[in-house]
Design an enzyme around this catalytic site. Structure first.
Site: not given
Length: 227
Positions: A131, A144
């Protein structure tokens, strides 16, 4: 056996489902490892096999590999896609939340790489879906971001550890890599599954094209290790 095989964790929803569809269209037999059976076999027929999988469990990855090899005799591609995101301020992150996120997003990728690399022959390809959160931090997203930075570091470390068999690259920096080493078919499928319409050959993509791929944050960062 001439049919190629791909394992996709989390291939039942979202990006993973797009990957499943793209590999089916490319003629692969697709093994989808996920927690929930969303009716993939009724949608794609015998070309897809769903396997109930918890990516946090190492042995579940070996089971996916075994199923792929029993089907076609070889594992061609292993995509570590399964993961989840939940934004929380650090003061609201407890041990259960952090463990679940790290175990899924980072350890799940680690076990997938381990299982796949132990079974692949020359020409195999391991893809770790990361990501943009693995490239830069963001407020209220520390857990995250940590997991995705870890995925990027893991892929780079494996490229060095297994350098006799693997090369790693970041799609946003493809032009820095020897084109002769790329597994073009898999990268083409990844780009197509993102819904990106670039009407030129893969090897002719410009820096601007790669920025468009990177910035849409469908993949954010795709680390690929290849035999």
């Amino acid at each position: 056996m001439n049919q190629k095989t791909v394992v996709i964790t989390g291939g039942n929803k979202g990006i993973g489902l797009s990957l499943t569809k793209s590999y089916v269209e490319a003629g692969y037999f697709v093994v989808v490892g996920a927690r929930e059976n969303t009716g993939l076999e009724s949608q794609f027929g015998s070309q897809v096999q769903f396997v109930s999988t918890d990516v946090r469990v190492e042995l579940d990855h070996y089971r996916l590999v075994d199923i792929a090899i029993k089907k076609t005799g070889v594992l061609d591609v292993y995509i570590n896609n399964a993961g989840f995101s939940e934004w929380r301020p650090i003061v609201e992150v407890d041990e259960k939340f952090l463990n679940d996120l790290i175990d899924t997003n980072l350890k799940g990728v680690f076990w997938g790489c381990k299982a796949a690399s132990s079974a692949m022959l020359d020409g195999g390809c391991i893809v770790n879906i990361s990501s943009i959160a693995g490239k830069r931090g963001s407020s209220n997203n520390s857990a995250y971001c940590a997991s995705k930075f870890g995925v990027n570091g893991l892929t780079q470390a494996l490229a060095k550890e297994l350098e006799s068999k693997f090369v790693t690259f970041d799609v946003s920096k493809e032009r820095e890599i020897s084109k002769a080493l790329l597994k073009i078919e898999t990268i083409d499928i990844l780009i197509n599954s993102a819904g990106i319409n670039i009407s030129k050959p893969f090897l002719n993509l410009t820096d601007e094209d790669w920025r468009a791929i990177y910035d849409i944050n469908v993949f954010g960062l795709v680390n690929v290790t290849r035999h």
